[in-house]
Design a protein around this motif. Sequence first.
Motif, PDB file in Angstrom:
ATOM      1  N   ALA A  46       0.830  -1.203   0.000  1.00 38.95           N
ATOM      2  CA  ALA A  46       0.000   0.000   0.000  1.00 38.95           C
ATOM      3  C   ALA A  46       0.864   1.252   0.000  1.00 38.95           C
ATOM      4  CB  ALA A  46      -0.928  -0.007   1.216  1.00 38.95           C
ATOM      5  N   ARG A  47       1.926   1.234   0.792  1.00 38.56           N
ATOM      6  CA  ARG A  47       2.827   2.395   0.820  1.00 38.56           C
ATOM      7  C   ARG A  47       3.440   2.646  -0.550  1.00 38.56           C
ATOM      8  NH1 ARG A  47       7.903   1.055   3.701  1.00 38.56           N
ATOM      9  NH2 ARG A  47       8.552   0.596   1.566  1.00 38.56           N
ATOM     10  N   ASN A  48       3.893   1.571  -1.204  1.00 36.50           N
ATOM     11  CA  ASN A  48       4.497   1.729  -2.525  1.00 36.50           C
ATOM     12  C   ASN A  48       3.489   2.221  -3.558  1.00 36.50           C
ATOM     13  OD1 ASN A  48       6.942   0.868  -1.484  1.00 36.50           O
ATOM     14  ND2 ASN A  48       6.656  -1.260  -2.103  1.00 36.50           N
ATOM     15  N   ARG A  49       2.248   1.716  -3.486  1.00 36.03           N
ATOM     16  CA  ARG A  49       1.223   2.185  -4.418  1.00 36.03           C
ATOM     17  C   ARG A  49       0.912   3.663  -4.179  1.00 36.03           C
ATOM     18  NH1 ARG A  49       0.503  -1.360  -8.562  1.00 36.03           N
ATOM     19  NH2 ARG A  49      -1.590  -0.521  -8.904  1.00 36.03           N
ATOM     20  N   ALA A  50       0.896   4.065  -2.927  1.00 33.81           N
ATOM     21  CA  ALA A  50       0.654   5.475  -2.625  1.00 33.81           C
ATOM     22  C   ALA A  50       1.776   6.350  -3.180  1.00 33.81           C
ATOM     23  CB  ALA A  50       0.522   5.670  -1.114  1.00 33.81           C
ATOM     24  N   ILE A  51       3.026   5.888  -3.025  1.00 32.79           N
ATOM     25  CA  ILE A  51       4.156   6.655  -3.557  1.00 32.79           C
ATOM     26  C   ILE A  51       4.067   6.766  -5.074  1.00 32.79           C
ATOM     27  CG2 ILE A  51       6.670   6.624  -3.882  1.00 32.79           C
ATOM     28  CD1 ILE A  51       6.853   5.371  -1.070  1.00 32.79           C
ATOM     29  N   ASP A  52       3.735   5.671  -5.735  1.00 28.17           N
ATOM     30  CA  ASP A  52       3.599   5.700  -7.194  1.00 28.17           C
ATOM     31  C   ASP A  52       2.523   6.695  -7.613  1.00 28.17           C
ATOM     32  OD1 ASP A  52       5.553   3.799  -7.413  1.00 28.17           O
ATOM     33  OD2 ASP A  52       4.154   2.107  -7.659  1.00 28.17           O
ATOM     34  N   ARG A  53       1.402   6.687  -6.899  1.00 25.35           N
ATOM     35  CA  ARG A  53       0.316   7.612  -7.252  1.00 25.35           C
ATOM     36  C   ARG A  53       0.749   9.048  -7.052  1.00 25.35           C
ATOM     37  NH1 ARG A  53      -5.446   8.297  -3.936  1.00 25.35           N
ATOM     38  NH2 ARG A  53      -5.942  10.363  -4.792  1.00 25.35           N
ATOM     39  N   LEU A  54       1.408   9.329  -5.933  1.00 27.47           N
ATOM     40  CA  LEU A  54       1.797  10.700  -5.634  1.00 27.47           C
ATOM     41  C   LEU A  54       2.844  11.220  -6.615  1.00 27.47           C
ATOM     42  CD1 LEU A  54       1.925  10.470  -1.728  1.00 27.47           C
ATOM     43  CD2 LEU A  54       0.188  11.602  -3.120  1.00 27.47           C
ATOM     44  N   ARG A  55       3.705  10.344  -7.089  1.00 24.69           N
ATOM     45  CA  ARG A  55       4.711  10.763  -8.059  1.00 24.69           C
ATOM     46  C   ARG A  55       4.084  11.216  -9.374  1.00 24.69           C
ATOM     47  NH1 ARG A  55       8.862   5.794  -6.745  1.00 24.69           N
ATOM     48  NH2 ARG A  55      10.114   6.893  -5.171  1.00 24.69           N
ATOM     49  N   ARG A  56       2.884  10.719  -9.652  1.00 25.51           N
ATOM     50  CA  ARG A  56       2.216  11.072 -10.904  1.00 25.51           C
ATOM     51  C   ARG A  56       1.430  12.375 -10.792  1.00 25.51           C
ATOM     52  NH1 ARG A  56       0.973   5.409 -10.703  1.00 25.51           N
ATOM     53  NH2 ARG A  56      -1.151   5.908  -9.975  1.00 25.51           N
TER      54      ARG A  56
END
Length: 414
Positions: A46-56
Amino acid sequence: MAALIRVFGDIDVAEDAVQEAFAIALLKWPADGLPPNPGGWITTTARNRAIDRLRRESRGRELLGEVAVLLPGNNDPGAPQEVGPVQDDRLRLIFTCCHPALSTEAQVALTLRLLGGLSTKEVARSFLVSEPAMAQRLARAKRKIKAARIPYRVPEDHELPDRLRPVLAVVYLVYNAGLTSQAVPGLCPEAIRLARILAALMPDEPEVAGLLALLLLTESRRASRTRPDGSLVLLGEQDRRRWDRALIEEGQAIVRRCLRRNQPGAYQLQAAINAVHADAATVQQTDWSQIVALYDQLLAVAPTPVVALNRAIAIGEVQGAAPALALVDGLDLDNYHPFHATRADLLRRLGRNSEAAAAYGRAAALAPTDAERDFLRLGGRGSRWVSHMTPPLKERSWAEVKPTVVSSDPGCGD
């Protein structure tokens, strides 16, 4: 959820990321098997998915810069470290959701939804409001948190007492939800766990102790609330030999300590009421006069219709059904199923059977569980409806509690 909200400070980001992580788990785990630490896997994914989303996202990139120092793996010795008295992520989330910028109702509702895992419908039932109204309330609370940039931080020691009342309400409502919702297992033990942490964190707060005692005394009877077929067993018909004596003794000891402090509040008074019930070896030996006196004190502290309803039930055991019905009929609780169940019981006792049948039908239509609906559709099986889990709201004044309300003998019950 609690860990990700603490790190990212954004409810929507955390909710979306956790949902994505569970969706991925549903695809991967059946084929690959469970990871050694499923909870850790979900959190990391979940943390990694959140980081990926925020980077976009442009705003997301700003947010990442703000929270990078909180992410695991940051070894910068100069990075600010979160410190404070609350060391449990879930308890921390309760306190941070209960920010003074939000209304008390929004604080409680939001934390029940995010931390307790309750559906919007279950949260609405806890507040006696409709599901659409609760959905709007939750959405407004989230928007306010985002717009006001309310920080997710640990309250300082001096802030904790002022932040306590809505936190106690959250723990209390989580336990009540566990009693009525079989779809969300583990809420009752989770509420008791949080209450124990609060009691260890704030040993000098009498209402924290009172809440813990109330939950322990109620939990001591939970196994006897239903029959093997799932049907409801009211307090007067429960097999008291099945009550958990260890929980009763622990709860009673806490109540006695509260009485010695002589700083009574709503949770302590409710715990004392439960103590009187469990002090009786049989329902016939219940000291209803003492229970009425305690409800008088509770009504002064928490003047709510639900407290008044429970006081009327006790009046019915002391003075009879007619005076109790007169009190009940003066309350505005038409959407509350115990109100109609109480009216039905009192009408039945007065021989007004057709009116009782209509009231039982209304209660069954509003009841939240199958067991209660089945019980009420059968006309209560001639049993007396007794309810004593009563949600207190605003505290206005303290009233003196008689120190003799609970026997000093530690083996006499709760």
